[in-house]
Write an enzyme that holds these catalytic residues in place. Structure first.
Site, PDB file in Angstrom:
ATOM      1  CB  VAL A   1      -5.602  47.933 -54.398  1.00 30.06           C
ATOM      2  CG1 VAL A   1      -4.431  46.994 -54.493  1.00 30.06           C
ATOM      3  CG2 VAL A   1      -6.181  48.217 -55.768  1.00 30.06           C
ATOM      4  CG  ASP A   2      -6.003  41.307 -52.693  1.00 31.37           C
ATOM      5  OD1 ASP A   2      -6.714  40.911 -53.631  1.00 31.37           O
ATOM      6  OD2 ASP A   2      -5.300  40.547 -52.000  1.00 31.37           O
TER       7      ASP A   2
ATOM      8  CB  SER B   1       5.033  47.165 -52.395  1.00 33.41           C
ATOM      9  OG  SER B   1       5.154  45.788 -52.645  1.00 33.41           O
TER      10      SER B   1
HETATM   11  P1  ADP Z   1       0.273  46.424 -50.708  1.00 35.41           P
HETATM   12  O1  ADP Z   1      -0.097  45.339 -49.731  1.00 35.41           O
HETATM   13  O2  ADP Z   1       0.928  45.895 -51.956  1.00 35.41           O
HETATM   14  O3  ADP Z   1       1.011  47.544 -50.067  1.00 35.41           O
HETATM   15  P2  ADP Z   1      -2.262  47.964 -50.672  1.00 35.41           P
HETATM   16  O4  ADP Z   1      -3.535  47.592 -51.315  1.00 35.41           O
HETATM   17  O5  ADP Z   1      -2.224  48.015 -49.182  1.00 35.41           O
HETATM   18  O6  ADP Z   1      -1.151  46.941 -51.266  1.00 35.41           O
HETATM   19  O7  ADP Z   1      -1.789  49.365 -51.230  1.00 35.41           O
HETATM   20  C1  ADP Z   1      -1.200  49.570 -52.488  1.00 35.41           C
HETATM   21  C2  ADP Z   1      -1.588  50.950 -52.993  1.00 35.41           C
HETATM   22  O8  ADP Z   1      -2.891  50.889 -53.548  1.00 35.41           O
HETATM   23  C3  ADP Z   1      -1.615  52.048 -51.932  1.00 35.41           C
HETATM   24  O9  ADP Z   1      -0.921  53.173 -52.455  1.00 35.41           O
HETATM   25  C4  ADP Z   1      -3.099  52.335 -51.742  1.00 35.41           C
HETATM   26  O10 ADP Z   1      -3.329  53.698 -51.428  1.00 35.41           O
HETATM   27  C5  ADP Z   1      -3.635  52.026 -53.121  1.00 35.41           C
HETATM   28  N1  ADP Z   1      -5.060  51.654 -53.210  1.00 35.41           N
HETATM   29  C6  ADP Z   1      -5.868  51.105 -52.282  1.00 35.41           C
HETATM   30  N2  ADP Z   1      -7.100  50.906 -52.764  1.00 35.41           N
HETATM   31  C7  ADP Z   1      -7.078  51.330 -54.058  1.00 35.41           C
HETATM   32  C8  ADP Z   1      -8.044  51.386 -55.117  1.00 35.41           C
HETATM   33  N3  ADP Z   1      -9.306  50.969 -54.942  1.00 35.41           N
HETATM   34  N4  ADP Z   1      -7.654  51.901 -56.308  1.00 35.41           N
HETATM   35  C9  ADP Z   1      -6.397  52.318 -56.518  1.00 35.41           C
HETATM   36  N5  ADP Z   1      -5.429  52.281 -55.570  1.00 35.41           N
HETATM   37  C10 ADP Z   1      -5.761  51.790 -54.358  1.00 35.41           C
END
Ligand code: ADP
Length: 170
Positions: free
Chosen positions: A34-35, A118
């Site tokens: 998501v970042d 997370s």
């Molecule tokens: P972390 O490192 O905190 O685990 P991640 O980005 O890897 O963060 O994942 C956190 C959650 O966000 C996961 O459940 C993933 O499926 C979800 N995610 C990833 N991309 C998006 C997006 N564009 N919009 C909403 N949720 C997302």
């Protein structure tokens, strides 16, 4: 307060809300998941502003503008890396929600969207993380009336269904 919590499925970068929350890492300099999606959609100016913040500790939150996103603000919070539940992971995750909501209140934000912090690269079990998210958001809404709507954004049907189920039982 449950009626102020809305579960949605999709890409958080597309939402028209006052603030979206980023599940960032401690550097605040971008990453995957998501970042990465937030930085891509917001544009290079977001990274520039993030550089000036000098990182963020696990469980804490910092706010920036949202640049090319539909939202006005991005609240960056750093979730815990899941190990085996003995490293206060639950408490650190709860703090992410509490601190993000406190920052939103301070900024007079009325609508805010959270991803499942997370639960991706950081490996936190989805059901456990979702229970914490729902509990913390509900606790906040019970004692604060400034925020009108909190969106829990799920990527994929299975995360969406689980979150709906957990919110329904709460
Ligand atoms: P972390 O490192 O905190 O685990 P991640 O980005 O890897 O963060 O994942 C956190 C959650 O966000 C996961 O459940 C993933 O499926 C979800 N995610 C990833 N991309 C998006 C997006 N564009 N919009 C909403 N949720 C997302």
């Amino acid at each position: 307060m449950k009626n102020k919590i809305i579960v949605v499925e999709g890409d958080i970068t597309k939402l028209q809300v006052d603030a979206i929350v980023n599940a960032a890492n401690r550097s605040l300099l971008g990453g995957g998941g998501v970042d990465g999606a937030i930085h891509r959609a917001a544009g290079a100016e977001l990274l520039e502003e993030c550089r000036s913040l000098k990182g963020c500790e696990t469980g804490e939150a910092k706010i920036t503008k949202a640049y090319n996103l539909c939202a006005k603000w991005v609240i960056h919070t750093v979730g815990p890396v899941w190990r085996d539940s003995t490293c206060q992971e639950d408490e650190f995750l709860a703090r992410c929600y509490r601190n993000s909501l406190a920052l939103a209140k301070k900024q007079e934000i009325k609508t805010i969207a959270f991803p499942a912090i997370s639960t991706g690269a950081y490996g936190f079990p989805m059901d456990r993380a979702t229970k914490i998210a729902v509990k913390e958001v509900n606790n906040f809404l019970v004692t604060n009336s400034s925020i009108e709507k909190v969106f829990l954004v799920c990527l994929g049907q299975s995360a969406y269904k689980m979150t709906q189920r957990i919110l329904g039982k709460f």
